[in-house]
Design a protein around this motif. Sequence first.
Motif, short mmCIF file in Angstrom:
data_model
loop_
_atom_site.label_atom_id
_atom_site.label_comp_id
_atom_site.label_asym_id
_atom_site.label_seq_id
_atom_site.Cartn_x
_atom_site.Cartn_y
_atom_site.Cartn_z
N THR A 61 0.87 -1.17 0.00
CA THR A 61 0.00 0.00 0.00
C THR A 61 0.91 1.23 0.00
N LEU A 116 -0.90 -7.87 -7.03
CA LEU A 116 -2.33 -8.19 -7.01
C LEU A 116 -2.55 -9.70 -6.94
N ARG A 149 -1.71 -10.82 -3.43
CA ARG A 149 -2.78 -10.45 -2.48
C ARG A 149 -3.95 -11.40 -2.62
N MET A 205 -17.42 -2.66 1.96
CA MET A 205 -17.82 -2.32 0.61
C MET A 205 -19.24 -1.76 0.70
N PRO A 206 -19.47 -0.60 0.10
CA PRO A 206 -20.83 -0.08 0.19
C PRO A 206 -21.86 -1.04 -0.42
N ARG A 207 -22.99 -1.14 0.21
CA ARG A 207 -24.11 -1.95 -0.30
C ARG A 207 -23.75 -3.42 -0.53
N MET A 208 -22.89 -3.94 0.30
CA MET A 208 -22.59 -5.36 0.25
C MET A 208 -22.85 -5.88 1.66
N GLU A 224 -17.22 -12.89 -0.87
CA GLU A 224 -16.49 -12.34 -2.01
C GLU A 224 -15.03 -12.75 -1.98
N ASP A 250 -22.79 -0.57 -8.76
CA ASP A 250 -23.00 -1.97 -8.37
C ASP A 250 -23.14 -2.85 -9.60
N ARG A 269 -19.75 -3.51 -11.10
CA ARG A 269 -19.05 -4.53 -10.30
C ARG A 269 -19.58 -5.93 -10.58
N ARG A 315 -17.56 -9.14 -12.14
CA ARG A 315 -17.45 -10.39 -11.39
C ARG A 315 -17.97 -11.56 -12.21
N MET A 349 -13.77 2.44 -5.49
CA MET A 349 -14.72 1.34 -5.36
C MET A 349 -14.53 0.28 -6.44
N LEU A 383 -1.08 0.68 -7.86
CA LEU A 383 -2.21 0.01 -7.21
C LEU A 383 -3.11 1.10 -6.63
N ASP A 415 -4.96 1.36 -3.97
CA ASP A 415 -4.77 1.71 -2.55
C ASP A 415 -3.47 2.46 -2.34
N GLN A 416 -2.46 2.15 -3.16
CA GLN A 416 -1.20 2.87 -3.05
C GLN A 416 -1.35 4.32 -3.54
N GLU A 444 -3.21 6.09 -0.67
CA GLU A 444 -2.56 6.25 0.63
C GLU A 444 -1.13 6.75 0.55
N ASP A 445 -0.51 6.58 -0.61
CA ASP A 445 0.88 7.01 -0.75
C ASP A 445 1.06 7.66 -2.12
#
Lengths: 237, 282
Positions: free
Chosen positions: A60, A89, A92, A106-109, A117, B218, B221, B225, B243, B261, B263-264, B267-268
Amino acid sequence: MTALIQVDQLDKTFLMHQFGEKRITGCRDISFTVNKGEFIGITGQSGSGKSTIIKCIYRTYLPTGGLIRYSSDHYGLVNLAEAPDRTILTLRKEEIGYVSQFLSIMPRMTALEFVMESLLEMGENGLTARKRAKEMLAHFNLREELWDTYPKTFSGGEKLRLNLARAMVRRSRLLLLDEPTASLDQASKETVKERIHELKAAGTTLIGIFHDLDFMESVVDRTYKLQDGLMKEAQKK
Amino acid sequence: MIHDESRPLLSVRHLTKRFGKGCVACSHPEQLPEGNNHCPHCGTVWAVNDISFDLYEGEILGIVGESGSGKSSLVQCLYFDNTVTDGSATIATYQDGTANIFRESSQQKRYIRNHLMGMVYQNPWIGLRMQFSSGGNIAEKLIAAGTFNVHEIRARAKELLNHVEIPVTRMDEAPLHFSGGMQQRVQISKALANHPPILLLDEVTTGLDLSVQARVLDLIRRIQRESRTAMIVVSHDLGVIRMLCDRTMVMKEGRCIEAGLTDQILEDPHHAYTQLLVHSLL
Ligand SMILES: Nc1ncnc2c1ncn2[C@@H]1O[C@H](COP(=O)(O)OP(=O)(O)O)[C@@H](O)[C@H]1O
Ligand SMILES: [Mg+2]
Ligand SMILES: [Zn+2]
């Protein structure tokens, strides 16, 4: 003993452009080794750089210097400090889990979907994922009436147990925990402790930051203390 | 077509899009003054300036940046709405990844648009024929890809509308009378009509009410998936990027100033502009 992860002279400096190019040290010249199957605790004052180290391993944060040698199942030896984003990735997804002190939802999960998940991403089929997610939520004593609701309104302790359930349902090879007991009551701590002992039996390697030192002593094999910027192995009591 | 997962599905190299003729002073992008993509001599805008990236199967790549940074120009180049000034793009499942799609004939480009890519525009008036029925909009796309059987077309249109949660009973209505969120969902169903492996989404939730925006996000997403469609999600909104995307590219004045990434990046952040963007996040 074989090393799973070898941190070598890790540096992380943040360069803040909005504040006159100010440099802030996250951690400096950190070296330590964690063997396969070992549980390691990191202690130190707030602001000493514990989370920074964990976040560099999870990437991160992008390290500014040093090496993080990780012996991966998938790739062999990988330097996490420089590995391509795609490699990170995959790791992870398949090998490295992380629970941060700041909770993610996660919103709405729903809570159940959130844990499921994690398994679906790894290619588990829906039925099995649902079953195992429910088991995990039950293990962490999350009340059943909460399973099909959105975690947004959960208490801090409930969110934390949910995040732990999501991370631990996966059986990572390496699990990174940043203060996983910060907002838990005694009973929940006992549950987390049991889960951690199970991970040990399953061969997981763990690096954790614990603010509750008694709790830490009861789960880790070795402790490092971050003091004046140095990482020192603490003496066994 | 099956392809090796470790190979990128879409590879973009040195993509450049210039609006204007250019002049000696700006003929090489690196000659432009830092922090500006307008040539002070001839007024040419270097909307997309030497952008390279890879998109892999099943991933959502985010492109974030303020309005005017070149995000839309970039995806419009990929969808052939804009002609590129320079650079290349290859698709692993097209000519085995050896052809620069920007150099292909217009017939081949039509094939790529109809079979290999879907595009969802911020403005539904561009992506949809507002007076046609919703079913008709989907049919148009199916016919373009060679499906002529009426029953087959209606069945697929129903399936798609169902998928994006538009009541099938409204299939014969024109999107003109739909709400903004519904129009975006019809656009998405149209873009997905021929199972393209690559979907381009340009600010698809911008300007929608929050609850409507949530439903569209949603849906995206869920599609990712269930179908492993590779997507490029363009947004000025880091919340949307956070998201949806695993990896993110930050654009400013036509250039990619930072990529990593998600998140990187959050945050950074390294670049001054990204730091500003992240600290503006609510
Ligand atoms: N993303 C960041 N940007 C700037 N400074 C940071 C960032 N993350 C951590 N720091 C700084 O790095 C130092 C170490 O912080 P941290 O690793 O969070 O400490 P700990 O976990 O030991 O409390 C602190 O001074 C902190 O303010
Ligand atoms: Mg901390
Ligand atoms: Zn010029």
